[in-house]
Design a protein around this motif. Structure first.
Motif, PDB file in Angstrom:
ATOM      1  N   CYS A 164       0.857  -1.186   0.000  1.00 48.66           N
ATOM      2  CA  CYS A 164       0.000   0.000   0.000  1.00 48.66           C
ATOM      3  C   CYS A 164       0.892   1.235   0.000  1.00 48.66           C
ATOM      4  N   SER A 165       0.826   2.011  -1.053  1.00 47.50           N
ATOM      5  CA  SER A 165       1.737   3.146  -1.190  1.00 47.50           C
ATOM      6  C   SER A 165       0.978   4.392  -1.608  1.00 47.50           C
ATOM      7  N   GLY A 166       1.629   5.532  -1.433  1.00 47.70           N
ATOM      8  CA  GLY A 166       1.048   6.799  -1.843  1.00 47.70           C
ATOM      9  C   GLY A 166       0.926   6.878  -3.355  1.00 47.70           C
ATOM     10  N   GLU A 167      -0.122   7.519  -3.818  1.00 45.33           N
ATOM     11  CA  GLU A 167      -0.380   7.566  -5.254  1.00 45.33           C
ATOM     12  C   GLU A 167       0.666   8.395  -5.988  1.00 45.33           C
ATOM     13  N   LEU A 168       1.196   9.405  -5.339  1.00 45.30           N
ATOM     14  CA  LEU A 168       2.090  10.318  -6.032  1.00 45.30           C
ATOM     15  C   LEU A 168       3.566   9.964  -5.859  1.00 45.30           C
ATOM     16  N   ASP A 169       3.987   9.702  -4.641  1.00 43.29           N
ATOM     17  CA  ASP A 169       5.418   9.500  -4.405  1.00 43.29           C
ATOM     18  C   ASP A 169       5.808   8.040  -4.199  1.00 43.29           C
ATOM     19  N   GLY A 170       4.827   7.132  -4.096  1.00 40.91           N
ATOM     20  CA  GLY A 170       5.144   5.711  -3.960  1.00 40.91           C
ATOM     21  C   GLY A 170       5.645   5.301  -2.590  1.00 40.91           C
ATOM     22  N   THR A 171       5.614   6.197  -1.597  1.00 37.13           N
ATOM     23  CA  THR A 171       6.067   5.845  -0.257  1.00 37.13           C
ATOM     24  C   THR A 171       5.059   4.922   0.414  1.00 37.13           C
ATOM     25  N   ARG A 172       5.527   4.152   1.393  1.00 41.61           N
ATOM     26  CA  ARG A 172       4.645   3.229   2.100  1.00 41.61           C
ATOM     27  C   ARG A 172       3.577   3.991   2.881  1.00 41.61           C
ATOM     28  N   TYR A 173       2.333   3.605   2.673  1.00 37.53           N
ATOM     29  CA  TYR A 173       1.232   4.275   3.352  1.00 37.53           C
ATOM     30  C   TYR A 173       1.210   3.916   4.836  1.00 37.53           C
ATOM     31  N   PHE A 174       1.425   2.637   5.116  1.00 33.97           N
ATOM     32  CA  PHE A 174       1.506   2.171   6.497  1.00 33.97           C
ATOM     33  C   PHE A 174       2.981   1.940   6.823  1.00 33.97           C
ATOM     34  N   ASP A 175       3.580   2.927   7.458  1.00 30.08           N
ATOM     35  CA  ASP A 175       5.023   2.946   7.658  1.00 30.08           C
ATOM     36  C   ASP A 175       5.373   2.422   9.048  1.00 30.08           C
ATOM     37  N   PRO A 176       6.275   1.430   9.155  1.00 30.72           N
ATOM     38  CA  PRO A 176       6.679   0.917  10.475  1.00 30.72           C
ATOM     39  C   PRO A 176       7.421   1.938  11.321  1.00 30.72           C
ATOM     40  N   VAL A 177       7.845   3.034  10.721  1.00 34.33           N
ATOM     41  CA  VAL A 177       8.455   4.108  11.504  1.00 34.33           C
ATOM     42  C   VAL A 177       7.411   4.758  12.406  1.00 34.33           C
ATOM     43  N   ASP A 178       6.165   4.775  11.938  1.00 30.96           N
ATOM     44  CA  ASP A 178       5.073   5.312  12.744  1.00 30.96           C
ATOM     45  C   ASP A 178       4.672   4.312  13.823  1.00 30.96           C
ATOM     46  N   SER A 179       3.975   4.778  14.840  1.00 29.09           N
ATOM     47  CA  SER A 179       3.506   3.880  15.896  1.00 29.09           C
ATOM     48  C   SER A 179       2.381   3.005  15.362  1.00 29.09           C
ATOM     49  N   VAL A 180       2.147   1.884  16.034  1.00 26.40           N
ATOM     50  CA  VAL A 180       1.063   1.001  15.627  1.00 26.40           C
ATOM     51  C   VAL A 180      -0.280   1.712  15.777  1.00 26.40           C
ATOM     52  N   SER A 181      -0.415   2.597  16.745  1.00 26.00           N
ATOM     53  CA  SER A 181      -1.650   3.353  16.918  1.00 26.00           C
ATOM     54  C   SER A 181      -1.897   4.300  15.742  1.00 26.00           C
ATOM     55  N   THR A 182      -0.830   4.900  15.238  1.00 28.53           N
ATOM     56  CA  THR A 182      -0.960   5.778  14.075  1.00 28.53           C
ATOM     57  C   THR A 182      -1.417   5.004  12.863  1.00 28.53           C
ATOM     58  N   ASN A 183      -0.820   3.833  12.633  1.00 25.43           N
ATOM     59  CA  ASN A 183      -1.204   3.022  11.480  1.00 25.43           C
ATOM     60  C   ASN A 183      -2.613   2.466  11.630  1.00 25.43           C
ATOM     61  N   ALA A 184      -3.007   2.132  12.850  1.00 31.05           N
ATOM     62  CA  ALA A 184      -4.375   1.674  13.088  1.00 31.05           C
ATOM     63  C   ALA A 184      -5.370   2.789  12.777  1.00 31.05           C
ATOM     64  N   SER A 185      -5.047   4.002  13.196  1.00 31.96           N
ATOM     65  CA  SER A 185      -5.911   5.146  12.926  1.00 31.96           C
ATOM     66  C   SER A 185      -6.015   5.424  11.429  1.00 31.96           C
ATOM     67  N   LYS A 186      -4.900   5.279  10.718  1.00 23.02           N
ATOM     68  CA  LYS A 186      -4.926   5.468   9.269  1.00 23.02           C
ATOM     69  C   LYS A 186      -5.871   4.482   8.603  1.00 23.02           C
ATOM     70  N   PHE A 187      -5.798   3.235   9.028  1.00 20.35           N
ATOM     71  CA  PHE A 187      -6.649   2.212   8.415  1.00 20.35           C
ATOM     72  C   PHE A 187      -8.119   2.513   8.685  1.00 20.35           C
ATOM     73  N   LEU A 188      -8.432   2.917   9.888  1.00 26.38           N
ATOM     74  CA  LEU A 188      -9.820   3.168  10.267  1.00 26.38           C
ATOM     75  C   LEU A 188     -10.383   4.435   9.639  1.00 26.38           C
ATOM     76  N   LYS A 189      -9.585   5.483   9.572  1.00 25.59           N
ATOM     77  CA  LYS A 189     -10.108   6.791   9.182  1.00 25.59           C
ATOM     78  C   LYS A 189      -9.815   7.161   7.729  1.00 25.59           C
ATOM     79  N   GLU A 190      -8.759   6.596   7.148  1.00 24.41           N
ATOM     80  CA  GLU A 190      -8.351   7.036   5.820  1.00 24.41           C
ATOM     81  C   GLU A 190      -8.486   5.956   4.750  1.00 24.41           C
ATOM     82  N   TRP A 191      -8.497   4.683   5.159  1.00 26.45           N
ATOM     83  CA  TRP A 191      -8.607   3.585   4.197  1.00 26.45           C
ATOM     84  C   TRP A 191     -10.083   3.389   3.866  1.00 26.45           C
ATOM     85  N   CYS A 192     -10.496   3.761   2.660  1.00 27.26           N
ATOM     86  CA  CYS A 192     -11.912   3.788   2.304  1.00 27.26           C
ATOM     87  C   CYS A 192     -12.434   2.378   2.023  1.00 27.26           C
ATOM     88  N   PRO A 193     -13.772   2.196   1.960  1.00 29.54           N
ATOM     89  CA  PRO A 193     -14.331   0.867   1.684  1.00 29.54           C
ATOM     90  C   PRO A 193     -13.819   0.239   0.391  1.00 29.54           C
TER      91      PRO A 193
END
Length: 225
Positions: A162-191
């Motif tokens: 799962c990567s960004g559409e423009l720059d190809g960076t990882r959307y769910f980055d292990p550098v971020d906390s697990v809580s941050t990645n969980a929030s991304k999945f819940l709030k930003e990952w669309c149906p």
């Protein structure tokens, strides 16, 4: 010193309360063991972390939250879940082998509230799991007949694709906390993203999302002949 997991459990029948404990086995198995006739709903693993000295980590967290403890001989605390997770993260020291550093956060309750009618019925837990190098989506399915567990499947999907559409960076980055990645999945990952990357939703839900222009930017809403 021994290795194991320190977990934070929640129960919908106990709003505002969390249970903090430890186990050298699976935290979800421990949560099931706590189910009794006196508790109408099941415990859920909200968060867990692996520690090479899980006894000391649990003790340190209990001491840190001692003024919020409900009873001196019980592991229940009246404390906000997000703040408790942050405390556990702060108190956790990395293991000697960085590759074995492990943390996980359950998003099942939040997903059920948001997409309850669409989730596969056998799913009992969904977690974001990560180490220093990887972020996974972990789905646990269980089938019970007459109150007996007859099958359990745990599937992990590496979210590195799962990567960004423009720059190809990882959307769910292990550098971020697990809580941050969980929030991304819940709030930003669309149906639509969910049906394209996971097995969370049942077949009818996938069709509904696929054919709805509100969710699928690639369709006009017409059903193919």
């Amino acid at each position: 010193m021994s290795a194991g997991y320190v977990y934070i459990l929640i129960n919908s029948s106990m709003p505002g309360l969390i249970k903090i404990g430890r186990t050298f086995r699976d935290s979800r198995a421990r949560a099931r063991e706590l189910q009794s006739t006196g508790v109408p709903t099941a415990f859920e693993v909200a968060y867990e972390v692996f520690s090479e000295d899980y006894e000391a980590l649990e003790q340190n967290l209990h001491e840190y939250l001692s003024e919020f403890r409900v009873s001196g001989n019980r592991e229940f605390f009246r404390y906000p879940i997000r703040m408790a997770i942050r405390c556990l993260q702060d108190l956790s020291s990395p293991p000697r082998e960085l590759s074995s550093a492990f943390s996980a956060e359950s998003i099942f309750h939040a997903l059920s509230n948001k997409y309850g009618a669409w989730l596969e019925p056998y799913i009992v837990d969904v977690r974001i799991v990560q180490t220093q190098e990887r972020v996974w989506l972990e789905i646990t399915e269980e089938e019970e007949i007459a109150g007996y567990l007859v099958d359990q499947k745990i599937k992990r999907t590496d979210l590195a694709f799962c990567s960004g559409e423009l720059d190809g960076t990882r959307y769910f980055d292990p550098v971020d906390s697990v809580s941050t990645n969980a929030s991304k999945f819940l709030k930003e990952w669309c149906p639509y993203s969910i049906i394209m990357t996971t097995d969370l939703f049942h077949h009818d839900a996938c069709l509904e999302i696929q054919n709805n222009p509100k969710f699928n930017p690639h369709t006009d809403g017409s059903v193919p002949a």
